[in-house]
Design a protein around this motif. Structure first.
Motif, PDB file in Angstrom:
ATOM      1  N   LEU A  47       0.847  -1.188   0.000  1.00  0.00           N
ATOM      2  CA  LEU A  47       0.000   0.000   0.000  1.00  0.00           C
ATOM      3  C   LEU A  47       0.884   1.240   0.000  1.00  0.00           C
ATOM      4  CD1 LEU A  47      -2.568  -1.017   2.783  1.00  0.00           C
ATOM      5  CD2 LEU A  47      -2.746  -1.401   0.311  1.00  0.00           C
ATOM      6  N   THR A  48       0.483   2.244  -0.758  1.00  0.00           N
ATOM      7  CA  THR A  48       1.244   3.485  -0.842  1.00  0.00           C
ATOM      8  C   THR A  48       0.342   4.663  -0.496  1.00  0.00           C
ATOM      9  OG1 THR A  48       2.638   2.547  -2.594  1.00  0.00           O
ATOM     10  CG2 THR A  48       2.683   4.943  -2.311  1.00  0.00           C
ATOM     11  N   ALA A  49       0.741   5.446   0.503  1.00  0.00           N
ATOM     12  CA  ALA A  49      -0.028   6.613   0.925  1.00  0.00           C
ATOM     13  C   ALA A  49       0.249   7.788  -0.017  1.00  0.00           C
ATOM     14  CB  ALA A  49       0.347   6.983   2.353  1.00  0.00           C
ATOM     15  N   PRO A  50      -0.616   8.809  -0.021  1.00  0.00           N
ATOM     16  CA  PRO A  50      -0.395   9.982  -0.876  1.00  0.00           C
ATOM     17  C   PRO A  50       0.954  10.651  -0.662  1.00  0.00           C
ATOM     18  CG  PRO A  50      -2.632   9.994  -0.018  1.00  0.00           C
ATOM     19  CD  PRO A  50      -1.916   8.882   0.680  1.00  0.00           C
ATOM     20  N   ASP A  51       1.507  10.565   0.559  1.00  0.00           N
ATOM     21  CA  ASP A  51       2.807  11.196   0.822  1.00  0.00           C
ATOM     22  C   ASP A  51       3.977  10.292   0.452  1.00  0.00           C
ATOM     23  OD1 ASP A  51       2.768   9.269   2.782  1.00  0.00           O
ATOM     24  OD2 ASP A  51       2.951  10.648   4.473  1.00  0.00           O
ATOM     25  N   GLY A  52       3.685   9.128  -0.121  1.00  0.00           N
ATOM     26  CA  GLY A  52       4.728   8.219  -0.553  1.00  0.00           C
ATOM     27  C   GLY A  52       5.073   7.125   0.440  1.00  0.00           C
ATOM     28  N   TYR A  53       4.548   7.202   1.649  1.00  0.00           N
ATOM     29  CA  TYR A  53       4.822   6.161   2.648  1.00  0.00           C
ATOM     30  C   TYR A  53       4.242   4.830   2.180  1.00  0.00           C
ATOM     31  CZ  TYR A  53       4.543   3.441   6.936  1.00  0.00           C
ATOM     32  OH  TYR A  53       4.649   2.440   7.865  1.00  0.00           O
ATOM     33  N   GLN A  54       5.013   3.744   2.342  1.00  0.00           N
ATOM     34  CA  GLN A  54       4.574   2.434   1.890  1.00  0.00           C
ATOM     35  C   GLN A  54       4.577   1.438   3.043  1.00  0.00           C
ATOM     36  OE1 GLN A  54       7.285   1.617  -1.419  1.00  0.00           O
ATOM     37  NE2 GLN A  54       5.676   2.205  -2.874  1.00  0.00           N
ATOM     38  N   ALA A  55       3.611   0.547   2.999  1.00  0.00           N
ATOM     39  CA  ALA A  55       3.541  -0.565   3.956  1.00  0.00           C
ATOM     40  C   ALA A  55       3.308  -1.837   3.160  1.00  0.00           C
ATOM     41  CB  ALA A  55       2.414  -0.346   4.961  1.00  0.00           C
ATOM     42  N   GLN A  56       3.952  -2.907   3.561  1.00  0.00           N
ATOM     43  CA  GLN A  56       3.921  -4.157   2.795  1.00  0.00           C
ATOM     44  C   GLN A  56       3.739  -5.347   3.733  1.00  0.00           C
ATOM     45  OE1 GLN A  56       7.204  -4.576  -0.019  1.00  0.00           O
ATOM     46  NE2 GLN A  56       7.311  -6.771   0.399  1.00  0.00           N
ATOM     47  N   ARG A  57       2.892  -6.293   3.339  1.00  0.00           N
ATOM     48  CA  ARG A  57       2.685  -7.515   4.103  1.00  0.00           C
ATOM     49  C   ARG A  57       2.530  -8.692   3.149  1.00  0.00           C
ATOM     50  NH1 ARG A  57       3.975  -4.258   7.152  1.00  0.00           N
ATOM     51  NH2 ARG A  57       3.111  -3.704   9.212  1.00  0.00           N
ATOM     52  N   SER A  58       2.749  -9.889   3.666  1.00  0.00           N
ATOM     53  CA  SER A  58       2.584 -11.114   2.881  1.00  0.00           C
ATOM     54  C   SER A  58       1.334 -11.842   3.333  1.00  0.00           C
ATOM     55  CB  SER A  58       3.803 -12.032   3.057  1.00  0.00           C
ATOM     56  OG  SER A  58       4.979 -11.415   2.599  1.00  0.00           O
ATOM     57  N   TYR A  59       0.577 -12.370   2.359  1.00  0.00           N
ATOM     58  CA  TYR A  59      -0.642 -13.102   2.662  1.00  0.00           C
ATOM     59  C   TYR A  59      -0.694 -14.372   1.822  1.00  0.00           C
ATOM     60  CZ  TYR A  59      -2.217  -8.878   5.016  1.00  0.00           C
ATOM     61  OH  TYR A  59      -2.308  -7.797   5.860  1.00  0.00           O
ATOM     62  N   SER A  60      -1.013 -15.484   2.476  1.00  0.00           N
ATOM     63  CA  SER A  60      -1.144 -16.753   1.760  1.00  0.00           C
ATOM     64  C   SER A  60      -2.377 -16.742   0.871  1.00  0.00           C
ATOM     65  CB  SER A  60      -1.249 -17.910   2.754  1.00  0.00           C
ATOM     66  OG  SER A  60      -0.063 -18.055   3.486  1.00  0.00           O
ATOM     67  N   ILE A  61      -2.290 -17.463  -0.221  1.00  0.00           N
ATOM     68  CA  ILE A  61      -3.426 -17.611  -1.123  1.00  0.00           C
ATOM     69  C   ILE A  61      -4.328 -18.707  -0.568  1.00  0.00           C
ATOM     70  CG2 ILE A  61      -4.147 -18.135  -3.485  1.00  0.00           C
ATOM     71  CD1 ILE A  61      -1.331 -17.238  -4.384  1.00  0.00           C
ATOM     72  N   ALA A  62      -5.615 -18.409  -0.436  1.00  0.00           N
ATOM     73  CA  ALA A  62      -6.566 -19.373   0.120  1.00  0.00           C
ATOM     74  C   ALA A  62      -7.217 -20.236  -0.952  1.00  0.00           C
ATOM     75  CB  ALA A  62      -7.662 -18.642   0.898  1.00  0.00           C
ATOM     76  N   SER A  63      -7.290 -19.730  -2.158  1.00  0.00           N
ATOM     77  CA  SER A  63      -7.959 -20.460  -3.235  1.00  0.00           C
ATOM     78  C   SER A  63      -7.022 -21.484  -3.849  1.00  0.00           C
ATOM     79  CB  SER A  63      -8.431 -19.477  -4.315  1.00  0.00           C
ATOM     80  OG  SER A  63      -7.367 -18.614  -4.707  1.00  0.00           O
ATOM     81  N   ALA A  64      -7.612 -22.439  -4.550  1.00  0.00           N
ATOM     82  CA  ALA A  64      -6.837 -23.398  -5.331  1.00  0.00           C
ATOM     83  C   ALA A  64      -6.602 -22.831  -6.727  1.00  0.00           C
ATOM     84  CB  ALA A  64      -7.592 -24.722  -5.424  1.00  0.00           C
ATOM     85  N   PRO A  65      -5.565 -23.272  -7.416  1.00  0.00           N
ATOM     86  CA  PRO A  65      -5.364 -22.826  -8.796  1.00  0.00           C
ATOM     87  C   PRO A  65      -6.574 -23.221  -9.654  1.00  0.00           C
ATOM     88  CG  PRO A  65      -3.437 -24.005  -7.973  1.00  0.00           C
ATOM     89  CD  PRO A  65      -4.520 -24.215  -6.973  1.00  0.00           C
ATOM     90  N   ASP A  66      -7.082 -22.276 -10.439  1.00  0.00           N
ATOM     91  CA  ASP A  66      -8.226 -22.580 -11.297  1.00  0.00           C
ATOM     92  C   ASP A  66      -8.297 -21.588 -12.444  1.00  0.00           C
ATOM     93  OD1 ASP A  66      -9.367 -20.193 -10.309  1.00  0.00           O
ATOM     94  OD2 ASP A  66     -10.517 -21.241  -8.779  1.00  0.00           O
ATOM     95  N   ALA A  67      -9.360 -21.667 -13.213  1.00  0.00           N
ATOM     96  CA  ALA A  67      -9.502 -20.840 -14.406  1.00  0.00           C
ATOM     97  C   ALA A  67     -10.370 -19.613 -14.163  1.00  0.00           C
ATOM     98  CB  ALA A  67     -10.089 -21.679 -15.544  1.00  0.00           C
ATOM     99  N   SER A  68     -10.594 -19.263 -12.898  1.00  0.00           N
ATOM    100  CA  SER A  68     -11.490 -18.142 -12.582  1.00  0.00           C
ATOM    101  C   SER A  68     -10.879 -16.782 -12.905  1.00  0.00           C
ATOM    102  CB  SER A  68     -11.859 -18.176 -11.097  1.00  0.00           C
ATOM    103  OG  SER A  68     -10.719 -17.878 -10.293  1.00  0.00           O
ATOM    104  N   GLY A  69      -9.557 -16.720 -13.017  1.00  0.00           N
ATOM    105  CA  GLY A  69      -8.897 -15.438 -13.212  1.00  0.00           C
ATOM    106  C   GLY A  69      -8.723 -14.653 -11.932  1.00  0.00           C
ATOM    107  N   THR A  70      -9.042 -15.282 -10.784  1.00  0.00           N
ATOM    108  CA  THR A  70      -8.918 -14.594  -9.500  1.00  0.00           C
ATOM    109  C   THR A  70      -8.235 -15.489  -8.475  1.00  0.00           C
ATOM    110  OG1 THR A  70     -11.041 -15.376  -8.589  1.00  0.00           O
ATOM    111  CG2 THR A  70     -11.080 -13.370  -9.934  1.00  0.00           C
ATOM    112  N   ILE A  71      -7.671 -14.840  -7.455  1.00  0.00           N
ATOM    113  CA  ILE A  71      -7.185 -15.547  -6.272  1.00  0.00           C
ATOM    114  C   ILE A  71      -7.904 -14.976  -5.057  1.00  0.00           C
ATOM    115  CG2 ILE A  71      -4.918 -16.110  -7.203  1.00  0.00           C
ATOM    116  CD1 ILE A  71      -3.815 -13.746  -5.483  1.00  0.00           C
ATOM    117  N   GLU A  72      -7.983 -15.779  -4.012  1.00  0.00           N
ATOM    118  CA  GLU A  72      -8.618 -15.344  -2.772  1.00  0.00           C
ATOM    119  C   GLU A  72      -7.570 -15.176  -1.689  1.00  0.00           C
ATOM    120  OE1 GLU A  72     -12.255 -16.662   0.257  1.00  0.00           O
ATOM    121  OE2 GLU A  72     -11.252 -18.171  -0.978  1.00  0.00           O
TER     122      GLU A  72
END
Length: 239
Positions: A47-72
């Motif tokens: 995430l990037t704030a208007p003043d340029g400050y950034q915050a970053q986190r890692s999140y596991s993917i909950a969905s299985a690989p599929d043809a939906s074009g999305t991840i959860e």
């Protein structure tokens, strides 16, 4: 997908939002790798704030690989969490969020690895294990699997209805809840591990995910119970 492509930041649109528990929300992101990742992998979110400050986190993917074009992603609201707070209170459908991935090469499972499969999750640590279970149900339902899931109470069990339905309807899948703050509740212990191994037998693969204390305790219990060290994979979240 090359390693350079995996580590390239891209914008992903939020296409669905759903409350899962009081503290956890599900977010669906439209991405170009929805069918090209391994269950257990994660993405980095920035995430990037208007003043340029950034915050970053890692999140596991909950969905299985599929043809939906999305991840959860299932994101738990943490006290004073910058990124999780944004997703809990601000993020909505249509927002475009920077992410990169999929990332991770050791804490993954595919049907080619076989089983039996023992999964041990604490709190939101169940999320990558859920991706494995969802993939198993489609790609290799014949592989025996058992999930030991520790949560404070039933209300905090992520996708409880789905897990209970899988345990009821999917041959070869078993579910054990360890509820630490309900009546007669106790933490994961050797008796629970012995009971799990009594059901699943000797696991070819054991995946343990959760907080640092949970993973350390659960991994030691597995080792004490005779599970081969080389078959145990761990992923740790936070403190």
């Amino acid at each position: 997908m090359t390693e350079r492509e995996k580590l390239r930041w891209q914008e992903a649109e939020i296409v669905a939002v759903e409350a899962i528990t009081e503290r956890v929300k599900s977010f669906r992101f439209r991405v170009d790798f929805a069918g090209r990742f391994h269950p257990g992998q994660h993405v980095d979110v920035r995430l990037t704030a208007p003043d340029g400050y950034q915050a970053q986190r890692s999140y596991s993917i909950a969905s299985a690989p599929d043809a939906s074009g999305t991840i959860e992603l299932m994101i738990e609201r943490l006290d004073e969490g910058e990124v999780s707070g944004f997703f809990a209170s601000v993020a909505e459908i249509g927002d475009r969020i920077e992410l990169r991935g999929p990332i991770g090469g050791s804490f993954i499972w595919n049907e080619s690895a076989g089983g039996p499969l023992l999964l041990v999750g604490g709190g939101s640590g169940v999320v990558p294990l859920l991706a494995m279970l969802r993939h198993r149900s489609v790609a290799a339902p014949q592989i025996p699997a058992l999930l030991v899931y520790s949560a404070r109470n039933r209300a905090e069990v992520i996708v409880r209805d789905e897990l209970e339905a899988r345990a009821r309807d999917e041959p070869g899948f078993s579910l054990m809840f360890v509820l630490t703050r309900e009546a007669a509740g106790r933490r994961i212990d050797r008796a629970r591990i012995d009971a799990a191994l009594g059901q699943i037998g000797t696991p070819a693969h054991a995946f343990v995910c959760g907080s640092n204390p949970f993973v350390s305790a659960a991994s030691n219990l597995l080792l004490d119970a005779g599970v081969a060290p080389g078959s145990i994979r761990t992923e740790r979240f936070g403190g």
